[in-house]
Design a protein around this motif. Sequence first.
Motif, PDB file in Angstrom:
ATOM      1  N   ARG A   1       7.805   0.494   7.113  1.00 31.62           N
ATOM      2  CA  ARG A   1       6.345   0.558   7.103  1.00 31.62           C
ATOM      3  C   ARG A   1       5.787   0.028   5.778  1.00 31.62           C
ATOM      4  NH1 ARG A   1       2.650   6.040   7.594  1.00 31.62           N
ATOM      5  NH2 ARG A   1       0.625   4.997   7.607  1.00 31.62           N
ATOM      6  N   LEU A   2       6.474   0.370   4.684  1.00 26.14           N
ATOM      7  CA  LEU A   2       6.033  -0.094   3.373  1.00 26.14           C
ATOM      8  C   LEU A   2       6.147  -1.608   3.262  1.00 26.14           C
ATOM      9  CD1 LEU A   2       5.089   0.598   0.512  1.00 26.14           C
ATOM     10  CD2 LEU A   2       7.485   0.935  -0.128  1.00 26.14           C
ATOM     11  N   VAL A   3       7.288  -2.154   3.760  1.00 29.70           N
ATOM     12  CA  VAL A   3       7.470  -3.609   3.732  1.00 29.70           C
ATOM     13  C   VAL A   3       6.396  -4.294   4.571  1.00 29.70           C
ATOM     14  CG1 VAL A   3       9.004  -5.482   4.444  1.00 29.70           C
ATOM     15  CG2 VAL A   3       9.939  -3.493   3.253  1.00 29.70           C
ATOM     16  N   SER A   4       6.125  -3.715   5.759  1.00 34.71           N
ATOM     17  CA  SER A   4       5.098  -4.284   6.631  1.00 34.71           C
ATOM     18  C   SER A   4       3.731  -4.263   5.955  1.00 34.71           C
ATOM     19  CB  SER A   4       5.055  -3.509   7.947  1.00 34.71           C
ATOM     20  OG  SER A   4       4.008  -3.965   8.772  1.00 34.71           O
ATOM     21  N   LEU A   5       3.418  -3.151   5.310  1.00 36.99           N
ATOM     22  CA  LEU A   5       2.130  -3.046   4.620  1.00 36.99           C
ATOM     23  C   LEU A   5       2.055  -4.027   3.453  1.00 36.99           C
ATOM     24  CD1 LEU A   5       1.622   0.828   4.550  1.00 36.99           C
ATOM     25  CD2 LEU A   5       0.334  -0.827   5.901  1.00 36.99           C
ATOM     26  N   MET A   6       3.175  -4.175   2.738  1.00 38.82           N
ATOM     27  CA  MET A   6       3.196  -5.108   1.609  1.00 38.82           C
ATOM     28  C   MET A   6       3.030  -6.556   2.091  1.00 38.82           C
ATOM     29  SD  MET A   6       6.172  -3.474  -0.809  1.00 38.82           S
ATOM     30  CE  MET A   6       6.100  -4.859  -1.937  1.00 38.82           C
ATOM     31  N   ASN A   7       3.745  -6.906   3.177  1.00 41.07           N
ATOM     32  CA  ASN A   7       3.612  -8.258   3.722  1.00 41.07           C
ATOM     33  C   ASN A   7       2.187  -8.530   4.187  1.00 41.07           C
ATOM     34  OD1 ASN A   7       6.296  -8.901   3.265  1.00 41.07           O
ATOM     35  ND2 ASN A   7       6.959  -8.177   5.281  1.00 41.07           N
ATOM     36  N   SER A   8       1.599  -7.524   4.847  1.00 37.26           N
ATOM     37  CA  SER A   8       0.219  -7.683   5.298  1.00 37.26           C
ATOM     38  C   SER A   8      -0.724  -7.843   4.111  1.00 37.26           C
ATOM     39  CB  SER A   8      -0.185  -6.468   6.139  1.00 37.26           C
ATOM     40  OG  SER A   8      -1.531  -6.544   6.526  1.00 37.26           O
ATOM     41  N   LYS A   9      -0.465  -7.071   3.081  1.00 36.92           N
ATOM     42  CA  LYS A   9      -1.304  -7.156   1.889  1.00 36.92           C
ATOM     43  C   LYS A   9      -1.151  -8.524   1.226  1.00 36.92           C
ATOM     44  CE  LYS A   9      -3.985  -5.182  -1.212  1.00 36.92           C
ATOM     45  NZ  LYS A   9      -5.363  -4.734  -0.886  1.00 36.92           N
ATOM     46  N   ILE A  10       0.107  -8.997   1.118  1.00 35.72           N
ATOM     47  CA  ILE A  10       0.356 -10.304   0.510  1.00 35.72           C
ATOM     48  C   ILE A  10      -0.300 -11.415   1.328  1.00 35.72           C
ATOM     49  CG2 ILE A  10       2.164 -11.983  -0.027  1.00 35.72           C
ATOM     50  CD1 ILE A  10       3.971  -9.609  -0.721  1.00 35.72           C
ATOM     51  N   PHE A  11      -0.200 -11.328   2.661  1.00 42.35           N
ATOM     52  CA  PHE A  11      -0.823 -12.325   3.533  1.00 42.35           C
ATOM     53  C   PHE A  11      -2.337 -12.364   3.320  1.00 42.35           C
ATOM     54  CE2 PHE A  11      -2.930 -13.404   7.531  1.00 42.35           C
ATOM     55  CZ  PHE A  11      -2.389 -14.663   7.777  1.00 42.35           C
ATOM     56  N   ASN A  12      -2.935 -11.190   3.250  1.00 41.73           N
ATOM     57  CA  ASN A  12      -4.385 -11.130   3.045  1.00 41.73           C
ATOM     58  C   ASN A  12      -4.780 -11.710   1.689  1.00 41.73           C
ATOM     59  OD1 ASN A  12      -4.816  -9.926   5.527  1.00 41.73           O
ATOM     60  ND2 ASN A  12      -4.646  -7.848   4.710  1.00 41.73           N
ATOM     61  N   LEU A  13      -3.953 -11.395   0.668  1.00 39.46           N
ATOM     62  CA  LEU A  13      -4.248 -11.925  -0.663  1.00 39.46           C
ATOM     63  C   LEU A  13      -4.086 -13.448  -0.707  1.00 39.46           C
ATOM     64  CD1 LEU A  13      -2.569  -9.194  -2.924  1.00 39.46           C
ATOM     65  CD2 LEU A  13      -5.004  -9.565  -2.546  1.00 39.46           C
ATOM     66  N   LYS A  14      -3.033 -13.946  -0.017  1.00 41.28           N
ATOM     67  CA  LYS A  14      -2.846 -15.400   0.053  1.00 41.28           C
ATOM     68  C   LYS A  14      -4.031 -16.065   0.749  1.00 41.28           C
ATOM     69  CE  LYS A  14       2.194 -15.838  -0.108  1.00 41.28           C
ATOM     70  NZ  LYS A  14       3.399 -16.271   0.647  1.00 41.28           N
ATOM     71  N   ASP A  15      -4.482 -15.458   1.827  1.00 42.53           N
ATOM     72  CA  ASP A  15      -5.617 -16.010   2.555  1.00 42.53           C
ATOM     73  C   ASP A  15      -6.865 -16.044   1.670  1.00 42.53           C
ATOM     74  OD1 ASP A  15      -6.806 -16.898   5.130  1.00 42.53           O
ATOM     75  OD2 ASP A  15      -7.980 -15.071   4.886  1.00 42.53           O
ATOM     76  N   LYS A  16      -7.056 -14.963   0.922  1.00 43.83           N
ATOM     77  CA  LYS A  16      -8.198 -14.930   0.007  1.00 43.83           C
ATOM     78  C   LYS A  16      -8.044 -15.978  -1.088  1.00 43.83           C
ATOM     79  CE  LYS A  16      -9.518 -10.077   0.589  1.00 43.83           C
ATOM     80  NZ  LYS A  16      -9.685  -8.776  -0.104  1.00 43.83           N
ATOM     81  N   LEU A  17      -6.785 -16.154  -1.557  1.00 41.90           N
ATOM     82  CA  LEU A  17      -6.534 -17.142  -2.608  1.00 41.90           C
ATOM     83  C   LEU A  17      -6.822 -18.565  -2.108  1.00 41.90           C
ATOM     84  CD1 LEU A  17      -5.523 -17.750  -5.451  1.00 41.90           C
ATOM     85  CD2 LEU A  17      -3.187 -17.779  -4.543  1.00 41.90           C
ATOM     86  N   ASN A  18      -6.359 -18.865  -0.892  1.00 45.37           N
ATOM     87  CA  ASN A  18      -6.630 -20.193  -0.318  1.00 45.37           C
ATOM     88  C   ASN A  18      -8.129 -20.426  -0.126  1.00 45.37           C
ATOM     89  OD1 ASN A  18      -3.901 -20.905  -0.191  1.00 45.37           O
ATOM     90  ND2 ASN A  18      -3.643 -19.947   1.826  1.00 45.37           N
ATOM     91  N   HIS A  19      -8.782 -19.402   0.366  1.00 39.82           N
ATOM     92  CA  HIS A  19     -10.228 -19.501   0.544  1.00 39.82           C
ATOM     93  C   HIS A  19     -10.923 -19.747  -0.794  1.00 39.82           C
ATOM     94  CE1 HIS A  19     -14.190 -18.760   2.207  1.00 39.82           C
ATOM     95  NE2 HIS A  19     -14.407 -17.887   1.224  1.00 39.82           N
ATOM     96  N   PHE A  20     -10.442 -19.083  -1.815  1.00 36.01           N
ATOM     97  CA  PHE A  20     -11.025 -19.233  -3.138  1.00 36.01           C
ATOM     98  C   PHE A  20     -10.745 -20.629  -3.705  1.00 36.01           C
ATOM     99  CE2 PHE A  20     -10.870 -18.564  -7.810  1.00 36.01           C
ATOM    100  CZ  PHE A  20     -12.204 -18.207  -7.984  1.00 36.01           C
ATOM    101  N   LYS A  21      -9.510 -21.113  -3.460  1.00 42.55           N
ATOM    102  CA  LYS A  21      -9.147 -22.446  -3.947  1.00 42.55           C
ATOM    103  C   LYS A  21     -10.028 -23.525  -3.311  1.00 42.55           C
ATOM    104  CE  LYS A  21      -4.793 -23.492  -4.034  1.00 42.55           C
ATOM    105  NZ  LYS A  21      -3.386 -23.578  -3.604  1.00 42.55           N
TER     106      LYS A  21
END
Length: 410
Positions: free
Chosen positions: A278-298
Amino acid sequence: MQIKVLSVSEVNSYIKRIITADPILYNIRVKGEISNYKLHSSGHIYFTLKDESSRIRCVMFKTNSEALKFNIEEGMKVNIKGYVSIYERDGQYQLYVNEIEPSGIGSLYKAFQQLKERLSKEGLFDQERKKPIPFLPKKIGIVTSPTGSVIRDILSVIDRRFPKVEILLYPVPVQGENAAKKIAYSLKLANENTGIDLLIVCRGGGSIEELWPFNEEVVARAISESKIPVISAVGHETDFTIADFAADLRAPTPSAAAELSVPDYKELVECLSSRQERLVSLMNSKIFNLKDKLNHFKNSYPMKYPYQPIHNYRQQLDRNIEDIIRAIENKKRNNKEYLLHMGERLNSLSPLSVLGRGYSLATTEDGEILNSIDMVKPEDSINVTVKDGKIYCRVSEVLKEDKGIEKEEV
């Protein structure tokens, strides 16, 4: 036949022999209510046993009173076993008590109730005193008999649930006369071992007499004073002892105490694995969301044109400078026009302007404006200022102007 005259002592002695020879009075059971109770410093107990219409003096010597499991109280209804005899010195018969039991209830149960009530009033059983049981103790101390099925059951359960826990056994007798003192001593000894995280005090089922060491005050106080959390597991599920109330946690059976002392290793591993996933899943989801925000920001406008705000600010700054310069020029022009206007007004009021129109200004030698003939006399020097210079003059004559007087018409 002549009757012998007896002394008082002989009469009392004779009566005593008769009474003690009576088979009923020599081994008698009497029920009644305790009255006038007194515990002598010698350890002997004196009281009166009474019913609705009569009473009898009673004495219980120290050798018998020390065996009592409960405290005698005023007004207590009891069943007494003993014998009737006479106290020769006073000539009074009395009941010599060997055993006392509360009426309608066993002496051990009465003692249990009395001790429980007294310790409860002291706050020995208060929930605030209870220490939390550690979730995963590294070392467990077990205070119980080294023989029998109890210790084997506990070891088996702990080994099955969490085999990595270290077990330290404190062997004690769990029934008998000196068992309570040895249990209390082992509890204090275990507290000197700083490595122990949890203590289990236990024994198997039995009668109230067999379980009695765990109803002793010395054991209850040792459990209460323990700095290490204590689980009590004495007897079967329906058995309750003073040790259970004093302990931080009561287990219905010794096996249940072992269950409560450690978590199940397999369940713990499964739980940790599940939480890890569950922790790995939450971390992956969090990383995916952060990457998406980073791409949007870029891809955002500020990141593509980072200098554009600076250019805008520069243009704005240039416009502001121009506005400031324009405002300064306007201010200078307005001030100049105002100054010229004020100069013209001042010039119109200036004496020089008056002189320019053909007038002159006369002053004395001291510089005072000459506005009266009274200020000069003949031969005085005066200065006359005209529009293009000064004339230095000497007064030759002073003439006073005649204003004339208008006559009233008749």
